[in-house]
Enzyme design. Structure first.
Site, mmCIF file in Angstrom:
data_model
loop_
_atom_site.group_PDB
_atom_site.id
_atom_site.type_symbol
_atom_site.label_atom_id
_atom_site.label_comp_id
_atom_site.label_asym_id
_atom_site.label_seq_id
_atom_site.Cartn_x
_atom_site.Cartn_y
_atom_site.Cartn_z
ATOM 1 N N GLY A 100 75.303 -30.587 37.285
ATOM 2 C CA GLY A 100 74.641 -30.983 38.517
ATOM 3 C C GLY A 100 73.166 -31.233 38.304
ATOM 4 O O GLY A 100 72.725 -31.694 37.243
ATOM 5 N N SER A 101 72.362 -30.882 39.308
ATOM 6 C CA SER A 101 70.944 -31.242 39.302
ATOM 7 C C SER A 101 70.125 -30.528 38.238
ATOM 8 O O SER A 101 68.978 -30.908 37.989
ATOM 9 C CB SER A 101 70.341 -30.977 40.676
ATOM 10 N N VAL A 102 70.673 -29.482 37.614
ATOM 11 C CA VAL A 102 69.973 -28.849 36.494
ATOM 12 C C VAL A 102 69.671 -29.880 35.411
ATOM 13 O O VAL A 102 68.633 -29.825 34.739
ATOM 14 C CB VAL A 102 70.825 -27.688 35.929
ATOM 15 N N LYS A 147 68.727 -32.846 35.753
ATOM 16 C CA LYS A 147 67.631 -33.756 36.095
ATOM 17 C C LYS A 147 66.393 -33.508 35.242
ATOM 18 O O LYS A 147 65.572 -34.422 35.063
ATOM 19 C CB LYS A 147 67.299 -33.639 37.578
#
Length: 703
Positions: free
Chosen positions: A434-436, A438
């Protein structure tokens, strides 16, 4: 005529005496050495001296403490030849070609049932036993006690007669002892029968008899009170002994189950692949000097040994095991030791110090357990804590877990648990980050020059290219954002656009540069790799049928799609960002065995200005209002920087992430937390953030 007859008689007598003299000469001269060795073999015994298993130690505020160590204990052991001699007799006879094995087995089973119903009496176990067959099992017959052979009239064969007491000896012994130690008589009877069959299958005569006549564990680690009660009544339990032993103690219990692993016996399939006791038996048979055991004892295992099966117990088996010793003794006809001829001391296993901090491990286990159990229908999670300076792993936790001390007793329950508590999630489970992820996309965009440090991109709540819709989690839109704000607020649209600019191959290359898609190389085996997709991978996987699209770039950039990582890889990623952008070599040992070969190939260093910009954005996630982890007070208190993540995991399920480091100005500790399969709407920061806060606080206090 008479003289001739006398001479013929004398000649015959002379020839007979001559033959006797030749035979005596052959036995006393030609085979003298053979018989001398046989006599020595009967009087000499090699006693194996087993080493102590090394301890697994860790540092704490009070000094070194044991995470795994041997402690004195008692086992209930069985001497098979005395415990169930009737079954051994039957099985020995069934191996003979002159015995009808099918008939014998059929009669044995029928007589067992009859003896159980009647309780007493005698039975013909096998009619018409030949003299050679009878002689071959005479020792087994004597061991049975109430068993005998009766000659049949007319055909020079024998009936094998046995009493109900002999038939039921093993059953009655287990029934009686079960009231003391709580074992399952049926299961243990089957277990001992399997041991008998394995022993009788051994070709080496000495080894076979050694296994049948030596104490073998029946019930391990009984209490002192139970051992005392059995010992007081030992005459009631033929073939049962209380033996002193050691038990492996794991003070942290479930908190370190996957980390440490457990010990288990050598199974039959491993007998050929492991170095077992027959190599020492062969040495005894040759009567070489005991010092030559030095060349053969390393790695020797015995059938009743327990070896590491998981975790550090498996990874460090060779160092922890040590090497057996031996003592050559002389015994008289009664079996009493009369002389100790030679002795080789065992080399005990090495004590090994690991990088784990027990207080951090315990806090991580407790916090993770609470997060999982308070966020139904979550099925588990993992926590990994890394020393940013050394790469030493300070905590490695998977939940649900198991207590290594109780592993054997709990195995049936554990293996049936649908949450899979035996699976080491921290190093083997693959999750969408997920957004980790990014943070990787941000560094890649800056380094590739597709985003300038002060450039602002606009989020209108969704990106709608070609009729498709790629939404941001904030439907109203974030408006114009720079990179730091995009990280702070975890804006999907911003990173969709970066994914379009970067493309799949560059995203793949930067992910691989940070160690994603490959094992970290820690000491525990069977580490997962994860998956970092690329256009080439998709072409090969789909056999050219599925094209790589811009939509895949967008999903890749926000940590979704086919991208899969392990928690330990994410902890390593955050440790790298906290340092200088270069991956760390992770290890569980203070004297690390991990080599640089476990790291990705070296690259041009990341520009300091770019790294600082991303770090600032990660700091804003926690420290500035509007950050996705700003409401977690514990993270603010330790001055953490990091990234939350809420990764899709099927219908209405998400993986909740927090990964970061602390303190943000002078990083010392990195952490990755994942709580899997939380309900839709549960935010990564709200679920995983408090776990990370508790763990970082404990780690910084320990440091």
């Amino acid at each position: 005529m008479r003289t001739t007859r006398v001479w013929m008689i004398l000649l015959g007598i002379g020839m007979a005496f001559g033959a006797i003299l030749v035979r005596l000469g052959h036995l006393q001269i030609a085979r003298a050495e053979e018989f001398r060795l046989k006599a020595i073999h009967r009087s000499l015994r090699l006693k194996i001296l087993k080493p102590h298993r090394g301890r697994i130690l860790a540092r704490s505020a009070s000094g070194l403490v044991a995470l795994a160590e041997d402690r004195p204990s008692h086992d209930i052991a069985v001497i098979l030849s005395r415990f169930d001699p009737t079954y051994i007799l039957v099985r020995r006879l069934m191996q003979r070609p002159d015995v009808d094995s099918a008939l014998l087995e059929e009669r044995y089973r029928a007589i067992v049932e009859l003896a159980r119903s009647m309780g007493e009496g005698e039975f013909v176990l096998y009619p018409g036993l030949g003299a050679k067959a009878r002689d071959s099992v005479r020792h087994s017959l004597r061991a049975c006690g109430e068993a005998r052979t009766v000659e049949r009239e007319g055909d020079a064969t024998y009936d094998l007669i046995i009493s109900a007491a002999a038939i039921l000896q093993a059953d009655r012994t287990l029934e009686s002892i079960s009231s003391i130690v709580g074992l399952d008589p049926t299961e243990k009877l089957e277990h001992t029968r399997r041991m008998i069959l394995r022993s009788l299958a051994v070709k080496n005569t000495y080894q076979r008899e050694h296994e049948l006549r030596s104490p073998r564990p029946l019930e391990r680690e009984v209490s002192f009170e139970q051992a005392l009660r059995v010992e007081k009544r030992h005459e009631e339990f033929p073939g049962i002994r209380v033996v002193e032993s050691v038990r492996r103690a794991y003070p942290l219990g479930e908190a370190a189950g996957h980390l440490l692993g457990y010990l288990a016996g050598i199974n039959p399939q491993e007998k050929d692949s492991l170095t077992v006791e027959n190599k020492l038996v062969d040495l005894w048979r040759s009567l070489r000097e005991i010092d030559s055991i030095h060349r053969r004892r390393d790695g020797a295992h015995f059938q009743d040994d327990r070896v590491g099966r998981e975790g550090l117990e498996l990874a460090l088996e060779e160092q922890l095991t040590g090497a057996v010793g031996a003592e050559l003794v002389e015994r008289d006809a009664k079996g009493t030791i009369t002389k100790r001829i030679d002795r080789l001391k065992p080399r005990h296993g090495s004590d090994l110090i690991v990088t784990i901090r027990p207080s951090v491990q315990t806090v991580a286990a407790d916090a993770l357990k609470e997060a999982v159990e308070s966020n139904e229908p979550s099925t588990g999670g993992a926590v990994v804590v890394v020393d940013v300076q050394t790469g030493g792993i300070l905590a490695l936790v998977s939940y649900p877990s198991y207590d290594p001390t109780r592993f054997r007793k709990d195995y049936s329950r554990l293996s049936a648990d649908p949450r899979h508590p035996l699976f080491h999630r921290a190093i083997r489970e693959n999750y969408a980050p997920g957004s980790v992820f990014k943070a990787v996309t941000a560094i890649a965009a800056l380094e590739a020059g597709v985003l300038s440090p002060d450039e602002r991109l606009t989020c209108a709540g969704a990106l709608r290219p070609g009729g498709s819709t790629f939404r941001c989690h904030y439907r109203a839109g974030h408006g114009p954002l720079d990179l730091r704000e995009a990280l702070q607020k975890s804006c999907n649209v911003f990173f969709y656009k970066l994914g379009e600019r970067l493309g799949g191959q560059r995203l793949h290359d930067w992910a691989a540069r940070f160690g994603l898609g490959a094992p970290t190389g820690i000491e525990i085996p069977w580490e997962g790799k994860g998956l970092v997709p690329s256009p080439g991978w998709l072409r090969q996987f789909s056999r050219g049928k599925i094209p790589w699209t811009k939509g895949l770039n967008r999903n890749f950039a926000i940590g979704q799609g086919d991208l899969q990582v392990t928690p330990i890889q994410i902890a390593g990623l955050m440790a790298a960002i906290a340092r200088d952008g270069s991956p760390l070599s992770l290890s569980l040992l203070e004297e690390a065995s991990t080599t640089e070969s476990a790291l990705p190939p070296a690259h041009r260093p990341i520009r300091r200005a770019h790294l600082d910009l991303v770090r600032e954005g990660l700091r804003w996630v926690v420290q500035r209002p509007g950050g996705t982890a700003n409401r977690i007070e514990g993270l603010r208190e330790v001055k953490a920087a990091g990234k939350t993540g809420t990764a899709q995991a099927g219908a209405q399920r998400n993986h909740a992430w927090f990964a970061g480091y602390a303190p943000s100005d002078r990083p010392r500790v990195a952490v990755a937390v994942v709580v899997e399969r939380v309900k839709d709407g549960a935010h990564g920061g709200a679920v995983a953030g408090p776990v990370a806060a508790a763990v970082l606080k404990a780690a910084l206090e320990t440091e």
